[in-house]
Design a protein around this motif. Sequence first.
Motif, mmCIF file in Angstrom:
data_model
loop_
_atom_site.group_PDB
_atom_site.id
_atom_site.type_symbol
_atom_site.label_atom_id
_atom_site.label_comp_id
_atom_site.label_asym_id
_atom_site.label_seq_id
_atom_site.Cartn_x
_atom_site.Cartn_y
_atom_site.Cartn_z
ATOM 1 N N PHE A 20 -0.767 -5.502 -16.932
ATOM 2 C CA PHE A 20 -0.718 -4.677 -16.000
ATOM 3 C C PHE A 20 -1.403 -3.437 -16.414
ATOM 4 O O PHE A 20 -1.459 -3.015 -17.640
ATOM 5 N N THR A 21 -1.898 -2.991 -15.558
ATOM 6 C CA THR A 21 -2.637 -1.699 -15.615
ATOM 7 C C THR A 21 -1.958 -0.241 -15.040
ATOM 8 O O THR A 21 -2.322 0.829 -15.367
ATOM 9 N N ASN A 22 -1.008 -0.662 -14.234
ATOM 10 C CA ASN A 22 -0.267 0.379 -13.638
ATOM 11 C C ASN A 22 1.309 0.370 -13.695
ATOM 12 O O ASN A 22 1.821 1.572 -14.047
ATOM 13 N N LEU A 23 1.676 -0.781 -13.697
ATOM 14 C CA LEU A 23 3.362 -0.703 -13.773
ATOM 15 C C LEU A 23 3.772 -0.493 -15.003
ATOM 16 O O LEU A 23 3.409 -0.770 -15.964
ATOM 17 N N THR A 24 4.790 0.454 -15.105
ATOM 18 C CA THR A 24 5.024 1.222 -16.200
ATOM 19 C C THR A 24 6.876 0.753 -16.216
ATOM 20 O O THR A 24 7.168 0.994 -17.495
ATOM 21 N N LEU A 25 7.437 0.650 -15.266
ATOM 22 C CA LEU A 25 8.882 0.427 -15.605
ATOM 23 C C LEU A 25 9.289 -0.566 -14.438
ATOM 24 O O LEU A 25 9.022 -0.752 -13.494
ATOM 25 N N LEU A 26 10.022 -1.744 -15.013
ATOM 26 C CA LEU A 26 10.544 -2.750 -14.256
ATOM 27 C C LEU A 26 11.933 -2.955 -14.403
ATOM 28 O O LEU A 26 12.353 -3.216 -15.510
ATOM 29 N N CYS A 85 2.040 -7.890 -5.371
ATOM 30 C CA CYS A 85 1.369 -6.737 -5.688
ATOM 31 C C CYS A 85 2.230 -5.950 -6.656
ATOM 32 O O CYS A 85 2.254 -4.828 -6.651
ATOM 33 N N LEU A 86 2.844 -6.554 -7.809
ATOM 34 C CA LEU A 86 3.722 -5.992 -8.677
ATOM 35 C C LEU A 86 2.689 -4.630 -9.174
ATOM 36 O O LEU A 86 3.506 -3.817 -9.529
ATOM 37 N N ASP A 87 1.513 -5.072 -9.694
ATOM 38 C CA ASP A 87 0.815 -4.065 -10.664
ATOM 39 C C ASP A 87 0.428 -2.992 -9.526
ATOM 40 O O ASP A 87 -0.368 -1.926 -10.150
ATOM 41 N N TRP A 88 0.775 -2.922 -8.290
ATOM 42 C CA TRP A 88 0.213 -1.722 -7.422
ATOM 43 C C TRP A 88 1.310 -0.515 -7.589
ATOM 44 O O TRP A 88 0.884 0.745 -7.663
ATOM 45 N N SER A 135 0.733 -1.077 -0.100
ATOM 46 C CA SER A 135 0.055 -0.123 -0.077
ATOM 47 C C SER A 135 0.667 1.145 -0.033
ATOM 48 O O SER A 135 0.364 2.557 0.280
ATOM 49 N N LEU A 136 2.270 1.201 -0.322
ATOM 50 C CA LEU A 136 3.053 2.282 -0.414
ATOM 51 C C LEU A 136 2.354 3.309 -1.566
ATOM 52 O O LEU A 136 2.105 3.374 -2.549
ATOM 53 N N PRO A 137 2.316 4.233 -0.621
ATOM 54 C CA PRO A 137 1.471 5.738 -1.351
ATOM 55 C C PRO A 137 2.147 6.159 -2.545
ATOM 56 O O PRO A 137 1.436 6.697 -3.626
ATOM 57 N N SER A 138 3.620 6.133 -2.701
ATOM 58 C CA SER A 138 4.266 6.616 -3.965
ATOM 59 C C SER A 138 4.144 5.787 -5.155
ATOM 60 O O SER A 138 4.441 6.066 -6.221
ATOM 61 N N HIS A 139 3.693 4.564 -5.054
ATOM 62 C CA HIS A 139 3.592 3.368 -6.106
ATOM 63 C C HIS A 139 4.948 3.361 -6.753
ATOM 64 O O HIS A 139 5.023 2.854 -7.946
ATOM 65 N N ASP A 140 6.180 3.772 -6.118
ATOM 66 C CA ASP A 140 7.307 3.337 -6.639
ATOM 67 C C ASP A 140 8.156 2.847 -5.460
ATOM 68 O O ASP A 140 8.185 3.348 -4.368
ATOM 69 N N ILE A 141 8.874 1.757 -5.868
ATOM 70 C CA ILE A 141 9.736 1.093 -4.980
ATOM 71 C C ILE A 141 11.014 0.747 -5.524
ATOM 72 O O ILE A 141 10.965 0.279 -6.530
ATOM 73 N N ASP A 142 12.167 0.516 -4.656
ATOM 74 C CA ASP A 142 13.475 0.340 -5.017
ATOM 75 C C ASP A 142 13.995 -0.768 -4.119
ATOM 76 O O ASP A 142 14.068 -0.697 -2.825
#
Length: 693
Positions: A481-487, A457-460, A434-441
């Motif tokens: 995916f509907t949210n994930l743009t960069l992997l 929750c990859l697509d979160w 549920s990380l608000p930024s929707h970006d994670i390293d």
Amino acid sequence: MIIKWLLVIVVSSILWTMCLSENECTSRIFNTSEIIFTCLSDIVINELPLYNYTTDKLANITSIIVNGVDDNTRGPFTSIPPNICLLPNLKNIDFSYNRIGQVDPANVLSDCLSSVTTFDVSDNNISEFPSAMIYNMPTLQKLYFRFNQLTYVPGNVFFNLSNLDIIDFSHNSLTNFELWALLVNKSADFSNNQISTITNTAFYNISEYTLSDATINLTNNSATINLTDVVYEMYGSCSEVYYWLNSSTPDPLITKPILSSALSYIDFGTTRINCSCDQSYIVAMISTIFADSNPAATSRIPIYSAKCLDGTLFIDNTCTFDIDLPNSSVDFSKVYPRQCKIYEYESGNLTTISNISVPTINVSTYPHYETKMMEPGACFFNFSNMTTVRIKCTKDISDSSTIPSELLSSDYFSNIRRVDFARSISSLPSYICSLPSHDIDLSFQSFTILNDETFPCLDWFRSVSLANNQMTSVNMRSGNFTNLTLLDLSSNQLTGIPYSILIPTPSSLRFLDLRNNSITSIDLFLYTLKNITIDLRDNPINISSIINPLNVTLLLANNTNSTTIITFPSSVTNSTYIFNDQTALTAGTCNRYAILAYRNTLQSVYNNILLDCTCASINLKEIFLRNQSDITQDFTCSNGTSTVSFNALTILSCGSATLNFSSGLCLNESLQVCSIFLKKPKLKNIKLKEESH
């Protein structure tokens, strides 16, 4: 033998040190309620090792003691560790004999020590009193700050002085003494400081309180102290002087003089009082209060042992004065703060007393600490900057644990993208979903597999970095995916294209970083994708290895209108690719137009595309002939063979060297080739017969 025993002792010492070094602090729990930490001193440690306990066990702890490895070794802490808030029911805290310079530099403890009754930080290096923290300890009873470097203790820092039984500020560098210490129930120790002045910076009005006969220790301070009648007007106690010295009412019927009685129990020790008429009220009041007491009783009252500069007893100090004048030589007009007048006709004005604000502390925004119950479990959050948080949790954390919404919605969490778990993780805790930024390293972790269990929750997320892990496999249930743009999967151990995150296409995924993996071939599947950029640099790709494990067919439209951008290693882009029958068969490009489109695609990869003008390309030659085209007009031969020699080759003359197109993606084209081959001799024979006629 002696050498052998010495060796055993040395080795044992080294092993013990190594063992303790691994743990930094060892802990023991006694009677389920007291935890004692024994810590190495030559380390830097900012947190208590509490994470191997459950929240239930931590909730039972009411007392904490932190020591060095022995009585002669200091503990390592330079402040009270903020994760002490994982102990929600603490009553007794002992961090004496550590290396504390600031007790609570981040102002994080004010919200979690409200039940503490005993607080001991003696024998440290503290120079600034933790006002905000102490104010938020409403149940505090015993406070120990002896052997530190304090120069000032503000009087407005105690939520309720009447709760305090003992305070100890001995062996510091205090220069002022304030009479709010008289409000302590049992004892206040200010000995061995540099006190010479009595002040009232917090504007206490002693007349509003009930004072006990607590012992106040001021021994071994400056040579003299300025105890004068000023204290009555400074501390709002004028009425007791006026009525006790001027009333005809029998003494027992007059309310006990609060301040005068309390002053009697200050032990000045070796500090002398500069006796004069400036103490006339004090001496008269004390003499009156204890007039009926027997000498044995008064000898035990500290003020009866106080001495003047000349060595005489303070209580024997006398002053000749005109009975019609105030019985003191003090210039009360200079008193600050002046809260009352003993006699109304005294010159000068009263001090306007402003409201004393609740003590606060100015701290930087970062680092910021939070301790939160996660139901189940609890976690300690260390926000080091706007984008990074370190999370450490108790052992009872689970997949059902969640970060409280008030923390998730706070400014501290809004831009977090780097999460440090203080240890390397191989799967993502569900509470991060549920990380608000929707970006994670999550680079430099220990992921070996990417699937729905290790990353639920990859697509979160919009962007995910899993660079520099040890990943060998990617197997997600769906790449829709509907949210994930960069992997970012760079610097892992992948040997092939991760199909499961690329099917179906297109999806929201726009960039896939596969740099520095172990991919050895060019996979034609990549050319079926749409609207994506894939980086394959720094992979050990074989320049001649093109594979098609999924048997995709490259259509002309796909190649001419591709929206896929693929970046290859320079070893590939600077090389020459030799085109032949196998190339076409692998790609399923089995007609002239598809072959040329595929060649154009490969030209975007390689520096040059040449044709293997041998039997290895005989099927391609025949396919072009069927379209009345000469393949050598569209390709340059790679092997120096003349086009005449290549044109002279036939499927029949190549024999077993001919690649069989009878199976695979070029099956239909193979039948056409065979049909043409069988018809040609017949047509030739017919023509010859006609010529013979």
